[in-house]
Design an enzyme around this catalytic site. Structure first.
Site, PDB file in Angstrom:
ATOM      1  CD  GLU A 370      -3.025  -1.068   2.194  1.00 37.08           C
ATOM      2  OE1 GLU A 370      -2.763  -0.595   3.299  1.00 37.08           O
ATOM      3  OE2 GLU A 370      -4.151  -1.487   1.865  1.00 37.08           O
ATOM      4  CG  ASP A 453      -7.619  -5.260   4.499  1.00 34.91           C
ATOM      5  OD1 ASP A 453      -7.196  -5.497   5.640  1.00 34.91           O
ATOM      6  OD2 ASP A 453      -7.722  -4.120   4.042  1.00 34.91           O
ATOM      7  CD  GLU A 481      -9.835  -1.455   8.056  1.00 39.13           C
ATOM      8  OE1 GLU A 481      -8.940  -2.088   8.638  1.00 39.13           O
ATOM      9  OE2 GLU A 481      -9.653  -0.869   6.971  1.00 39.13           O
TER      10      GLU A 481
HETATM   11  C1  GCU Z   1      -6.263  -2.079   5.831  1.00 39.46           C
HETATM   12  C2  GCU Z   1      -6.485  -0.745   6.476  1.00 39.46           C
HETATM   13  C3  GCU Z   1      -5.266   0.114   6.407  1.00 39.46           C
HETATM   14  C4  GCU Z   1      -4.087  -0.643   6.945  1.00 39.46           C
HETATM   15  C5  GCU Z   1      -3.928  -1.935   6.187  1.00 39.46           C
HETATM   16  C6  GCU Z   1      -2.813  -2.786   6.709  1.00 39.46           C
HETATM   17  O1  GCU Z   1      -6.200  -1.934   4.455  1.00 39.46           O
HETATM   18  O2  GCU Z   1      -7.557  -0.103   5.854  1.00 39.46           O
HETATM   19  O3  GCU Z   1      -5.462   1.288   7.169  1.00 39.46           O
HETATM   20  O4  GCU Z   1      -2.965   0.132   6.842  1.00 39.46           O
HETATM   21  O5  GCU Z   1      -5.097  -2.678   6.292  1.00 39.46           O
HETATM   22  O6  GCU Z   1      -3.109  -3.824   7.285  1.00 39.46           O
HETATM   23  O7  GCU Z   1      -1.672  -2.427   6.570  1.00 39.46           O
END
Ligand code: GCU
Length: 860
Positions: A370, A453, A481
């Site tokens: 990410e 996720d 979440e």
């Molecule tokens: C999810 C979450 C993110 C987090 C990510 C992760 O996508 O929305 O905020 O950073 O998981 O596990 O790194």
């Protein structure tokens, strides 16, 4: 901080001392006044309400004996460590002092009378003594437990034993370490809190998993007790549990100042055996590695240490290039994981941490995930990157938790396949010495329970069992979440139980099924003989009075600890313990709340993402639905996951599709790959299902799908009504706060149902099914049978001929197991009638209140 405040006051001086009874009673009064805010979590220690039991407990517990409680002072880096002015918690300097104080507080509250503490057993152990310690700290423990008795419980385990010597009866709580003794203390208190027997005990407990950690994502995703508004937290705080840089009125309450809630959380963590916490977000801010923050972290670590809790940090792979560390910075060219510069930098930083925090455990790393930087940016792989930092910190006894939450469209179009493709070969790699696996021993690969996720239901991640040569940590999400955040009541322990008890069908190198191969066996190391083991929970801690925001979210923290200690536990038993400790021991309250909790997760799956459809959340907050959303990245988009078209719904990951199923061991590969054998609750994870596919219920897929959405909502209706019935038995403030949340919950569950079903309709071209759902009914009015009631509607108009009776004369449920009750009839036209239909479905009771509006029929 109610009861705990006064009862927790600990005096010293003299060989025995006690907390004043008046103080305990006064504190109890404040908690009983209905305004209790939930701030003690499950450590509230209300007086035992059953007089007979109270008498027995008082007989069995008359004195606490803790020898040498002050001997093993834990390390303190912050010499002037202090609680914020006006605090009610207090700092202790040893783990045995924490145990002793907890007994004083807990027993004082539970027994509704002060229990004296002695620092030595004297000539004769008093009748009713509770002795806590190690063989090292306590002569009484030494006398009554041998080294051989204690050996099997290891570092963190404990024994709780009842003894009877002549007329003397007493209890010994013993660990090999002071932490073990503390865990035993909490386990003993739990027995009283849950009204279990405390005599004739012969308990021997030890955790199945060594590292039981939280990851605290502090600055984003504050789904838990985020109270930035100042209504419960403090103005200027950002909603997180620990204050590093709060402003305004809270500026004076930043670390190194210690706040009550840190200690409450430390006690709560210790009470369920959680022994570590990574305090910052995985998308890490390098500020946590600066000298100023390290000083603050050291103070936090000092405060948590007596409770057996060690801290760690999330780091950013390219931190060495951050100018904030000047002059000790590296250039991009120096980030070579095989080079001395990179390793040297991490070693220096880790030493700085170690100098202030001697038991600092290490780093959590989110790399090439990410948008976070990582070794791949420089042509290296995860093995190179993880090993470089691991090698740098190994001499300091630290570990690296390297996350496997990676997805890169270049690796494979199907996001679910990518982690194994990026990590699997490194685990398989043959080493020059003939062994396999390139990751160093102090590396854990930290992998989410499922391949996507933290969706409300996922198949297990195929990497579990596939990484024989690497330490693997299971990552669960305690913060909600994707499971209703702090609005929805969703007890997650049944999900974790499902995950941990899933059979991976893992095989050995020759293809023979392993004897122990449940997820829990893989995680606890017994399946493949891993000696170091870990479970990590993404925490739901915040600055709200009740810490987690929703009162019921506290249960998820409690359950996470209990399950990471012993994954074989039953989630309903854990719920029952929590309810007794947190709300009430009255049987009907316990039974009712446990029932609400136990179906709440499956109901959420049903109204949000039934039958294996995944990730239909709107991207802005991951709370509400947006199945039509298409984002810049395909694999962030609900449409990428639902693949809705005129044929059907779901992602084909079978051999005819992405073939993700091939990453599982053969039994699961075959089971999931075949639409005839895949469990229906995972159906759309693996198949694109045609709208008229025949389901096991006999219904076609479309009908089943719509009914699932509807049933989930009707469970929430049941919870709301049921909660109302508990009002007389619960304290007022928490009752009404949960009531208010349940109203939001029900409305938002309905929004999920309607938004998703309406969107799917655009593809299926079908209407909502009626008349054969679990809660469907037909009614007879004035001799006419009327049906066709869409369960998603909130009311129904019934035309009544002029002069005819608007009374419902008959109700015909479609499902023979459904029960109905006519709650009210219309006396006139226009008028209103209400029929309540209930049924026990597979996830618990569901209820629908049909509201019929009787109107004059102008056509008839
Ligand atoms: C999810 C979450 C993110 C987090 C990510 C992760 O996508 O929305 O905020 O950073 O998981 O596990 O790194």
């Amino acid at each position: 901080m109610p009861v705990t405040a006064a009862a927790g006051l600990v005096g010293t001086g003299g060989s025995a001392w006690a907390v004043g009874r008046e103080e305990v009673v006064a504190a109890l009064r404040t908690t009983a006044d209905g305004n209790y805010d939930g701030s003690d979590l499950w450590l509230r220690y209300m007086p035992v309400s059953d007089p007979g039991l109270l008498r027995k407990y008082r007989e069995s517990v008359t004195t606490v004996i803790v020898e040498n409680a002050d001997r093993n002072k834990v390390y303190r880096h912050s010499t002037n460590l202090s609680m914020a002015p006006g605090s009610t918690e207090r700092l202790v300097e040893t783990t045995l002092a924490a145990a002793r104080d907890e007994l004083v507080r807990g027993l004082g509250g539970l027994l509704d009378q002060a229990v004296p503490v002695k620092t030595s057993p004297g000539d004769r152990i008093p009748d009713g003594a509770v002795i806590v310690g190690t063989r090292d700290s306590s002569s009484a423990v030494r006398q009554y437990t041998s080294a051989d008795d204690l050996a099997p419980v290891g570092d963190d385990g404990y024994l709780i034993r009842s003894f009877s010597r002549g007329t003397q009866r007493f209890t010994v709580i013993a660990g090999n370490t002071e932490a073990g003794a503390l865990y035993g203390t909490f386990a003993f208190l739990r027995r009283l809190q849950t009204h279990k027997p405390i005599t004739r005990l012969d308990i021997s407990e030890s955790p199945r998993v060594k590292n039981r950690h939280l990851n605290n994502w502090e600055t984003v995703r504050l789904y838990a007790g985020n109270n930035a508004s100042g209504t419960g937290g403090l103005s200027g705080e950002n909603g997180t549990i620990f204050n590093f840089a709060a402003t305004g009125a809270s500026a004076g309450r930043n670390l190194p100042v210690i706040l009550d809630r840190y200690i409450v959380v430390a006690r709560a963590m210790a009470s369920v055996g959680i022994n570590g916490i990574t305090i910052n977000l995985v998308n890490a801010d390098n500020v946590y590695l600066t000298a100023q923050y390290i000083a603050q972290e050291a103070a936090l670590a000092d405060a948590l240490r007596p409770y057996g809790i060690k801290i760690a940090l999330s780091i950013n792979y390219t931190a060495p290039t951050d100018p904030r560390f000047a002059p000790d910075t590296l250039t991009n060219e120096q980030l070579d994981p095989h080079g001395d510069e990179f390793r040297g930098w991490w070693n220096r930083r880790a030493r700085m941490l170690r100098d202030s925090i001697p038991d600092f455990t290490g780093f959590t790393v989110k790399a090439n995930s990410e948008g976070q930087p990582g070794p791949q940016d420089f042509g290296d792989d995860h093995g190179d990157g993880a090993n470089a930092i691991a090698a740098a910190v190994a001499p300091l006894g630290m570990k690296i938790y390297w996350r496997t939450f990676v997805y890169n469209a270049d690796v494979d179009e199907d996001r679910l396949k990518r982690a194994y493709l990026e990590f699997g070969y490194i685990d398989d790699e043959r080493r020059p010495d003939g062994t396999r696996g390139r990751f160093l021993d102090n590396v854990f690969l930290q992998t989410k329970n499922g391949p996507l996720d933290f969706q409300a239901r996922e198949p297990v991640h195929p990497m579990f069992g596939r990484m024989e040569n690497t330490n693997q940590a299971l990552e669960l999400q305690v913060t909600q979440e994707y499971t209703g955040q702090d609005e929805m009541l969703c007890y997650l322990a049944p999900m974790w139980e499902e995950v941990l008890k899933t059979d991976t069908y893992a095989t050995d190198e020759r293809g023979r099924l392993l004897g122990k191969r449940l997820m829990g066996h893989i995680v606890d190391g017994t399946a493949q003989r891993h000696s170091d083991t870990a479970i990590v929970g993404v925490a739901n801690l915040g600055n709200a009075d009740n810490v987690t925001g929703h009162h019921f979210s506290q249960a998820n923290l409690f359950a996470f600890g209990r399950q990471s200690w012993d994954w074989t536990l039953d989630s309903a038993d854990i719920a029952a313990d929590w309810v007794r400790m947190t709300w009430s021991n009255r049987e009907h309250v316990v039974g009712t709340i446990v029932k609400m909790m136990m179906g709440s997760w499956e109901a959420l799956v049903s109204y949000q993402t039934p039958l294996g459809i995944a990730h239909q959340f709107r991207s802005s907050d991951h709370y509400g639905p947006n199945p039509a959303e298409r984002l810049a990245r395909d694999d962030w988009s609900p449409v990428y996951y639902n693949k809705a078209d005129s044929v059907g719904l779901g992602y084909d990951r079978s051999p005819t599709g992405s073939d993700f199923t091939a990453q599982y061991f053969p039994t699961l590969e075959a089971r999931y790959g075949n639409i005839g054998t895949v469990p229906e609750n995972l159906l759309m994870w693996f198949h694109h299902v045609s709208w008229d596919h025949r389901m096991r219920s006999g219904r076609i897929f479309w009908d089943e799908l719509v009914y699932r959405y509807q049933m989930g909502v009707q469970y929430v209706t049941w919870m709301r009504l049921t909660w109302d019935s508990l009002q007389p038995s619960l304290d007022a403030r928490r009752f009404s706060e949960v009531k208010a949340k349940l109203a939001i919950h029900e409305a938002d569950a309905g929004d999920w149902r309607d938004t998703c079903v309406n969107y799917w309709k655009e593809f299926s071209g079908r209407d909502n099914p009626v008349d054969d759902g679990p809660l469907s009914i037909k009614i007879v009015v004035n001799g006419r049978t009327i049906g066709g009631f869409d369960l998603s509607a909130s009311s129904y108009t019934i035309p009544v001929a002029a002069g005819a009776s608007p009374k419902i004369t008959k109700v015909k449920p479609a499902d023979r197991a459904a029960r109905y009750e006519i709650l009210s009839q219309a006396d006139d036209v226009p008028g209103q009638a209400i029929v309540r239909v209930t049924k026990e479905d597979f996830f618990g009771p569901i209820v629908k209140n049909y509201v019929f509006i009787m109107e004059h029929d102008t056509v008839l």
